[in-house]
Design a protein around this motif. Structure first.
Motif, PDB file in Angstrom:
ATOM      1  N   PHE A 193       2.684   1.030  -4.714  1.00 30.33           N
ATOM      2  CA  PHE A 193       1.255   1.118  -5.035  1.00 30.33           C
ATOM      3  C   PHE A 193       0.435  -0.033  -4.428  1.00 30.33           C
ATOM      4  CE2 PHE A 193       1.925   3.952  -9.044  1.00 30.33           C
ATOM      5  CZ  PHE A 193       2.238   5.007  -8.210  1.00 30.33           C
ATOM      6  N   PRO A 194       0.846  -1.298  -4.628  1.00 31.12           N
ATOM      7  CA  PRO A 194       0.045  -2.369  -4.011  1.00 31.12           C
ATOM      8  C   PRO A 194       0.025  -2.280  -2.488  1.00 31.12           C
ATOM      9  CG  PRO A 194       1.618  -3.278  -5.577  1.00 31.12           C
ATOM     10  CD  PRO A 194       1.948  -1.840  -5.413  1.00 31.12           C
ATOM     11  N   VAL A 195       1.179  -1.918  -1.898  1.00 28.52           N
ATOM     12  CA  VAL A 195       1.216  -1.858  -0.430  1.00 28.52           C
ATOM     13  C   VAL A 195       0.311  -0.747   0.081  1.00 28.52           C
ATOM     14  CG1 VAL A 195       2.701  -1.320   1.541  1.00 28.52           C
ATOM     15  CG2 VAL A 195       3.494  -2.888  -0.214  1.00 28.52           C
ATOM     16  N   LEU A 196       0.426   0.434  -0.556  1.00 29.88           N
ATOM     17  CA  LEU A 196      -0.422   1.546  -0.114  1.00 29.88           C
ATOM     18  C   LEU A 196      -1.902   1.237  -0.341  1.00 29.88           C
ATOM     19  CD1 LEU A 196       1.669   4.619  -1.331  1.00 29.88           C
ATOM     20  CD2 LEU A 196       1.253   3.873   1.015  1.00 29.88           C
ATOM     21  N   ALA A 197      -2.206   0.589  -1.466  1.00 33.67           N
ATOM     22  CA  ALA A 197      -3.602   0.231  -1.740  1.00 33.67           C
ATOM     23  C   ALA A 197      -4.113  -0.744  -0.682  1.00 33.67           C
ATOM     24  CB  ALA A 197      -3.717  -0.396  -3.128  1.00 33.67           C
ATOM     25  N   ALA A 198      -3.282  -1.736  -0.340  1.00 36.16           N
ATOM     26  CA  ALA A 198      -3.703  -2.726   0.665  1.00 36.16           C
ATOM     27  C   ALA A 198      -3.894  -2.066   2.027  1.00 36.16           C
ATOM     28  CB  ALA A 198      -2.667  -3.842   0.759  1.00 36.16           C
ATOM     29  N   VAL A 199      -2.961  -1.180   2.364  1.00 37.08           N
ATOM     30  CA  VAL A 199      -3.072  -0.498   3.665  1.00 37.08           C
ATOM     31  C   VAL A 199      -4.319   0.385   3.681  1.00 37.08           C
ATOM     32  CG1 VAL A 199      -1.990   1.237   5.146  1.00 37.08           C
ATOM     33  CG2 VAL A 199      -0.607  -0.574   4.151  1.00 37.08           C
ATOM     34  N   ILE A 232     -11.665  -0.914   5.632  1.00 38.48           N
ATOM     35  CA  ILE A 232     -12.429  -2.091   6.089  1.00 38.48           C
ATOM     36  C   ILE A 232     -12.523  -2.106   7.612  1.00 38.48           C
ATOM     37  CG2 ILE A 232     -12.358  -4.622   6.242  1.00 38.48           C
ATOM     38  CD1 ILE A 232     -11.121  -4.549   3.386  1.00 38.48           C
ATOM     39  N   VAL A 233     -11.374  -1.874   8.266  1.00 38.43           N
ATOM     40  CA  VAL A 233     -11.387  -1.889   9.739  1.00 38.43           C
ATOM     41  C   VAL A 233     -12.290  -0.774  10.264  1.00 38.43           C
ATOM     42  CG1 VAL A 233      -9.956  -1.486  11.780  1.00 38.43           C
ATOM     43  CG2 VAL A 233      -9.132  -2.972   9.970  1.00 38.43           C
ATOM     44  N   SER A 234     -12.208   0.408   9.631  1.00 35.39           N
ATOM     45  CA  SER A 234     -13.042   1.534  10.092  1.00 35.39           C
ATOM     46  C   SER A 234     -14.522   1.189   9.938  1.00 35.39           C
ATOM     47  CB  SER A 234     -12.731   2.797   9.274  1.00 35.39           C
ATOM     48  OG  SER A 234     -11.385   3.135   9.405  1.00 35.39           O
TER      49      SER A 234
END
Lengths: 373, 399
Positions: free
Chosen positions: A143-149, A155-157
């Motif tokens: 969950f944290p990894v997917l949320a961060a990704v 953000i990048v978009s």
């Protein structure tokens, strides 16, 4: 004696150790690579021990009812993803390090997910229990990894959109997007019973929209102003003649760091150049500059035209028998504007053929000497 | 009381007495309680009443706590009734300290602002710190006869009764300038210019040292402020404006000049020193030293110290003669500089023989990678005893 899991980890430990030895022999030193391989070997050895100790978490041997009722193992996509990761590793080696890193991430994720999936599917005869066991182990990681990704992609978009559109459109886009987020968030807060699928749908539509916009923005490239400003290198304005830069940041000199504690202020007033030193009343034509120390002066243009301040810092030999003046300068600044100039004079004024001095091009007979003791 | 307890009490009492008696020392050049200038006097005028108030409060608190500890110590009596809250006492105990702190704050802020003032400056001296010495340069100030900038190190020379403003900066790390008899501390920070007011009431030497840990030889980064009468200061300025004297041909000093040109001029400037081809010898400390600077030695023997004011250039009896001179005689004795008879040859020779042995300076050439091969101080130059004899003979001419 050896369980399948422990065999796997023992194999990994053995291979890592072998690779580590080969690596050390080839590279002829102990560095980060050897350390990483040693770490993998140790970790794999530890996991092998754990697998042996708990018999791979299998149900007890002899529990025939469990074996009889066990659901068939499901298909797994992770080997496929791991294969893609290996391909990315190879491609990354000859293209870009980002691709290589993506390959590493894919392999690491596949490894973890596949191992846990295999273990959980054999944990018991109850599929629901197995799924819960897998979730307990991996959800705190997933969950944290997917949320961060996910956030990172958003953000990048969004940044690609902002860099692609003009300043005005950027401001409008920001206002619209932030207002929409605020509005939708408020609606969600006010309607706590809203269907989860509806909430998920709205969020998905928003995220897809931003990602699509980001892809479009990235394909379109940055706006011309940013591209040209980068090309002209406006942060290292070495040209001390006519101003060539078009996009330099005229507010840069107003930053606190640039304006903190200048050793002197040099003013151009009524066609005359005059300096005021920190802590001294009145004007002077000579300022003392500490040798080999970064110093800052403020140039204040109180004339009616654009001017720049130029500091002569001695000469340097560019070829045998050919020397050139070393100059540094502010940019052209308009009437009633000011800019900081930071410089470092490494040599003493003693013995210099020509004194270090501040001048303003086009202003004859006016200079402020920079004396370096 | 047990034996170990008695020992503990006796040790604490001994330490306390020693600390108390240390406050009575007369020969304490860095005593913050002996102001010798108006700025230090302002601090003194503030700190004495503040310490007095804090001392009285401290004594009251200690007395009350001690009384309570002994009066209500556990003797097996039942636990008394517990009460909570005493609004009048609590409000009083909040308001009273607040009032005391407000009173102290008013006078503290006034002093702080007074000490930060620069509008009444009469003289400017630039002070640059580096590992591990202070450089002083005097910008042109015609009213003091400074027609060309002057550069010096180790000893800050200033006229008596003049409001001097130090403009401090640093070439490498943060240092802090502190002459306790003349003012408080002020950090010298790379890339920034901080100001510090100084003035001295009487001619004399006032000692200080760097008070911001700045590396290996922080403890050896000292400074001395020398206050001269206005006439004596003018004489000092005239001397500093002169180039170094050239030794006569055929003398040991002349041979020392050659050694200096071969070895020392890479970092140390001597104004007026000419190379064999008649061109000025220009030092390039920026190519050899991490800070980019080394002391200008043109008038080395006009100051009494070397190596960051840590070692004396004068023998002890000669130094005592200057330090203990009356204000009337001080200027004459200081301006006499270092004569051959008074030169502290022992320490100077030790320094020339192996400087890092006297003052730790990361001088191991194999460990200079972080500074790109640049030294943080004077390295061991490997001079022969013959070279040292010649150099000493030359250096003593730099007055």
């Amino acid at each position: 004696m050896f369980t399948p899991g422990s065999k796997y980890f023992l194999g990994l430990a053995g291979f890592s150790t072998a690779f580590m030895i080969a690596y050390i022999v080839v590279v002829d030193q102990w560095d980060g690579g050897a350390t990483a391989l040693a770490a993998i070997a140790c970790a794999a050895g530890l996991l092998a021990g754990l697998s042996l100790f708990n018999r791979d978490g299998e149900v007890k041997v002899g529990d025939t009812s469990a074996a009889a009722n066990a659901a068939p193992l499901g298909a797994s996509l992770w080997p496929l993803i791991a294969t893609v990761g290996v391909v990315l590793l190879a491609v990354g080696l000859i293209t870009h390090e980002i691709v290589f890193l993506l390959g590493l991430v894919a392999i690491a994720a596949s490894f973890i997910e596949w191992v846990v999936q295999s273990w959980s599917e054999s944990a018991s005869s109850d599929t629901a229990f197995n799924n819960e066991a897998r979730g307990r182990l991996l959800h705190p990681l997933e969950f944290p990894v997917l949320a961060a990704v996910g956030l990172g992609i958003i953000i990048v978009s969004f940044s690609r959109i902002m860099l692609a559109v003009s300043r005005d459109v950027g401001a409008i886009t920001f206002i619209v997007v932030s207002s929409a987020v605020l509005f939708v968030g408020s609606v969600f807060a006010l309607k706590p019973n809203m269907k989860k699928t509806l909430v998920a749908g709205i969020c998905t539509i928003g995220a897809v929209g931003i990602i699509a916009g980001g892809i479009a923005g990235a394909s379109n490239g940055k706006r011309d102003e940013l591209v040209e400003a980068k090309e002209e290198g406006h942060y290292s304005h070495k040209e001390c003649g006519p101003e060539k830069n078009k996009y330099f940041d005229k507010n840069a000199e107003k930053t606190v760091s640039m304006r903190s504690n200048p050793i002197a202020t040099i003013e151009l007033v009524d066609g005359k150049l005059q300096a005021r030193e920190l802590g001294v009343e009145g004007y002077t034509q000579t300022i003392t500059v500490p040798r080999a120390n970064s110093s800052t002066v403020i140039f204040r243009n109180k004339s009616n035209e654009e001017h720049r301040l130029v500091l002569y810092m001695g000469t340097e030999q560019v070829q045998e028998g050919v020397t050139e003046d070393i100059l540094t300068c502010t940019q052209m600044i308009g009437p009633d504007s000011e800019q900081a100039l930071t410089f470092k004079l490494n040599k003493s004024s003693y013995g210099q053929e020509k004194p270090f001095a501040f001048t303003v091009p086009g202003l004859e007979g006016q200079s402020i000497e920079a004396y370096v003791p | 009381m047990t034996k170990s307890m008695r020992k503990l009490v006796a040790s604490a009492a001994g330490l306390g007495t020693a600390a108390f008696l240390a406050g009575c020392a007369k020969d304490a050049p860095q005593d913050t309680w002996q102001p010798k200038g108006s700025n230090a006097q302002k601090i003194d005028d503030l700190q004495k009443p503040v310490f007095a108030i804090a001392g009285v409060i401290g004594l009251i608190v200690i007395a009350v706590v001690t009384y309570v500890i002994f009066r209500y110590r556990d003797r097996g009596q039942p636990i008394p009734e517990q009460t909570h809250g005493k609004p009048a006492l609590e409000i009083g105990m909040t308001i009273l300290p607040a009032l005391i702190l407000t009173g102290v704050g008013v006078f503290t802020f006034r002093t702080v602002f007074d000490l930060a003032k620069t509008s009444d400056t009469e003289m400017i001296i630039n002070v640059t710190g580096q590992q591990w010495w202070w450089e002083y340069d005097y910008p042109v100030q015609e009213e003091f006869g400074i027609t060309e900038p002057i550069i010096s190190s180790g000893q800050l020379v200033m006229p008596v009764g003049t409001k001097v403003l130090l403009r401090e900066t640093s070439r490498d790390v943060i240092h802090s300038y502190w002459i306790p008899a003349l003012n408080g501390k002020r950090d010298a920070v790379p890339g920034r210019v901080h100001t510090l007011r100084l003035d001295a009431d009487k001619p004399g030497i006032y000692a200080g040292q760097c008070t911001e840990f700045c590396g290996l030889s922080h403890a050896n980064m000292r400074m001395e402020a020398v206050a001269l009468s206005k006439e004596d200061f003018a004489a000092w300025v005239q001397n500093q404006l002169k180039p170094a004297a050239t030794p006569a041909d055929g003398t040991l000093a002349k041979e020392g000049e050659a050694v200096f040109l071969n070895q020392c001029v890479r970092c140390h400037q001597v104004n007026g020193l000419l190379k064999a081809d008649g061109t000025p010898a220009i030092a390039a400390p920026d190519e050899n030293v991490y800070s980019g600077a080394a002391p200008n030695l043109t008038h080395l023997m006009s100051r009494n110290t070397f190596a960051g004011a840590t070692w004396d250039l004068l023998k002890k009896e000669c130094r005592d003669n200057v330090w203990k001179a009356t204000p009337e005689e001080f200027g004459k004795k200081y301006l006499a500089g270092v004569s051959e008879d008074c030169l502290n040859q022992i320490d100077l020779r030790r320094w020339l023989r192996n400087a890092p042995e006297m003052k730790p300076m990361y001088a191991d050439p194999t460990k200079l990678e972080p500074t790109n091969g640049l030294y943080r101080g004077m390295p061991n130059l490997g001079l022969t005893e013959d070279d040292i004899d010649k150099l000493v003979a030359y250096l003593v001419t730099l007055k």
